[in-house]
Design an enzyme around this catalytic site. Structure first.
Site, PDB file in Angstrom:
ATOM      1  N   HIS A 296      -0.067  -8.843   7.271  1.00  0.00           N
ATOM      2  CA  HIS A 296      -0.660 -10.119   7.277  1.00  0.00           C
ATOM      3  C   HIS A 296       0.163 -11.350   7.594  1.00  0.00           C
ATOM      4  O   HIS A 296       1.307 -11.276   7.730  1.00  0.00           O
ATOM      5  CB  HIS A 296      -0.832 -10.388   5.561  1.00  0.00           C
ATOM      6  CG  HIS A 296      -1.734  -9.250   5.192  1.00  0.00           C
ATOM      7  ND1 HIS A 296      -1.800  -9.086   3.706  1.00  0.00           N
ATOM      8  CD2 HIS A 296      -2.609  -8.245   5.523  1.00  0.00           C
ATOM      9  CE1 HIS A 296      -2.348  -7.583   3.396  1.00  0.00           C
ATOM     10  NE2 HIS A 296      -2.982  -7.460   4.580  1.00  0.00           N
TER      11      HIS A 296
ATOM     12  N   HIS B 173      -7.890   2.281  -3.301  1.00  0.00           N
ATOM     13  CA  HIS B 173      -7.463   1.966  -2.137  1.00  0.00           C
ATOM     14  C   HIS B 173      -8.441   2.681  -0.999  1.00  0.00           C
ATOM     15  O   HIS B 173      -8.277   3.971  -1.086  1.00  0.00           O
ATOM     16  CB  HIS B 173      -6.110   1.927  -1.754  1.00  0.00           C
ATOM     17  CG  HIS B 173      -5.838   1.328  -0.226  1.00  0.00           C
ATOM     18  ND1 HIS B 173      -6.201   2.004   0.869  1.00  0.00           N
ATOM     19  CD2 HIS B 173      -5.595  -0.091   0.222  1.00  0.00           C
ATOM     20  CE1 HIS B 173      -5.719   1.236   1.888  1.00  0.00           C
ATOM     21  NE2 HIS B 173      -5.394  -0.155   1.269  1.00  0.00           N
TER      22      HIS B 173
END
Length: 423
Positions: free
Chosen positions: A108, A174
């Protein structure tokens, strides 16, 4: 007519739907769970009763260089509450230890100071040493050999040089790692782009075991766990959250044992029976996970499991931060889903492109389902370029879906698609 609030950006967006058309509303039990304690009491209790290790303050005794890995701006870890207590515990055992808070960004963008102040509080930002991981700075990483898959393991040097490595995070389902938390703070959290890319290769993500709620035989999980063992994570602190992002449980101690305890707790509340619909409506649980289109695929993957062949998925995602990455945006707009999938499948694991994995899951879904994206922030032309249909509200999206599927279409609503495991 029933009104169902769908988490969206920093609030909710209301869906109005005729009860008669509802096949199911699927909500994880975490959302209504009452722990019977304050968040602070839960946090302190977990630290006082660690699983498989001595208390953190005992582990810290005699340690000079401590690294505390925490999550970045895309995650809901309540660090304002947890970090001060973790720092207090470390200094209780070693008052003079040099402590570095290492922000695990994976691939990110870097977490800004403004975001750090919102996440950690001014006191910590002003007084503590904070380092933000940057996977694109090769000089920050050391090579520790290979992982079970054969991938090279390059991790941030601070994790190798310290004499006590602690991680904090939270546990939720997830879509290809099985569950978040625990070992995931290391890989992808503080690894080089090459290591993250290979861990998230097309081959790995395409494994039938790379799925929500699945850890056994999951190749992505196996590499992550091996990485965390290799750097000797000595203590983890993970929380479970409800729909309001409040702490409902906490798990501290051994890398594997404490994570397993947390996974068992979350699984017991997150598992929901499958329901099939012609139209499935979901969200990423609102901010911060619905900041961009890149992250939105997590809930879309959940909706996929409940959507009949040729059904329509409605994804409510603010996308205040846009598409979420240049590579993701490029891949998502390069052609029809089948062509994109063929392109991605030909990329060798060691040549994996950053962000290709979320595009991989998206095109898998788009081959079989239309996706309507509800977003106030992402321009309609960008949504269309990514192969989706734009809408501004859940009601508008439902009307578009009904126009295609007919008035008798059955609808499944999963308000928070990231919080559930469909079984």
């Amino acid at each position: 007519m029933r009104t169902i609030p769908i988490p969206y950006h920093t609030g909710t967006a209301d869906l109005h739907i005729d009860e008669a058309s509802l096949e199911a509303v699927i909500v994880a039990q975490t959302h209504g769970y009452d722990p019977g304690q304050t968040e602070t009491d839960i946090i302190r209790s977990a630290l006082q009763n660690p699983v498989g290790t001595p208390p953190l303050h005992e582990l810290a005794q005699g340690k000079k260089n401590v690294v505390l890995v925490t999550s970045d701006h895309t995650r809901s870890v309540p660090s304002r509450l947890t970090l001060p207590i973790l720092l207090e515990e470390i200094r209780r055992g070693s008052p003079d230890a040099q402590i570095t808070i290492l922000v695990a960004t994976g691939l990110h963008r870097p977490t800004t100071e403004e975001e750090q102040r919102r996440m950690f509080g001014d006191r910590i930002v002003d007084r503590e040493r904070i380092v933000v991981n940057n996977a694109f700075q090769p000089e920050d990483y050391v090579n520790l050999g290979t992982l079970p898959s054969g991938a090279e393991f390059c991790v941030h040097h601070l994790a190798v040089e310290c004499d006590l490595l602690v991680t904090e995070g939270f546990i939720e389902p997830h879509f290809f790692a099985g569950f978040s938390g625990g070992r995931k703070s290391i890989l992808p959290g503080i690894c080089s782009k090459e290591t993250v890319n290979e861990n998230h290769s097309f081959r790995a993500v395409a494994s039938p075991f790379a799925a929500s709620g699945v850890l056994e035989k999951n190749p992505i999980h196996e590499d992550m766990l091996a990485a965390a063992r290799r750097v000797n994570v000595q203590f983890i602190f993970n929380v479970a959250l409800n729909g309001e992002k409040k702490v409902i449980a906490a798990f501290a101690g051994d890398l594997e044992q404490a994570h397993a305890a947390g996974v068992a707790f979350v699984r017991s509340l997150a598992q929901c029976p499958r329901a099939q619909g012609d139209i499935v409506i979901t969200s990423n649980g609102g901010y911060p996970l619905d900041q961009n289109l890149y992250q939105s695929v997590k809930a879309v993957a959940t909706a996929e499991t409940c959507c009949r062949e040729d059904g329509i998925i409605i994804m409510c995602c603010g996308c205040a931060d846009g598409m979420g990455g240049d590579n993701f945006a490029r891949i998502m707009t390069m052609g029809p889903p089948a062509e994109v999938e063929a392109y991605l499948s030909a990329i060798p694991p060691k040549e994996s492109i950053p962000e290709q994995w979320n595009a991989q899951v998206y095109v898998r879904v788009l081959k079989n389902h239309r996706v309507i994206l509800v977003s106030d922030f992402l321009p309609a032309e960008q949504i269309r370029a990514a192969g989706m249909i734009p809408a501004r509200t859940p009601d508008e999206a439902l009307a578009l879906a009904r126009a295609e599927k007919g008035g008798d279409a059955r609808v499944v609503v999963i308000p928070d698609g990231v919080a559930v495991v469909i079984v």
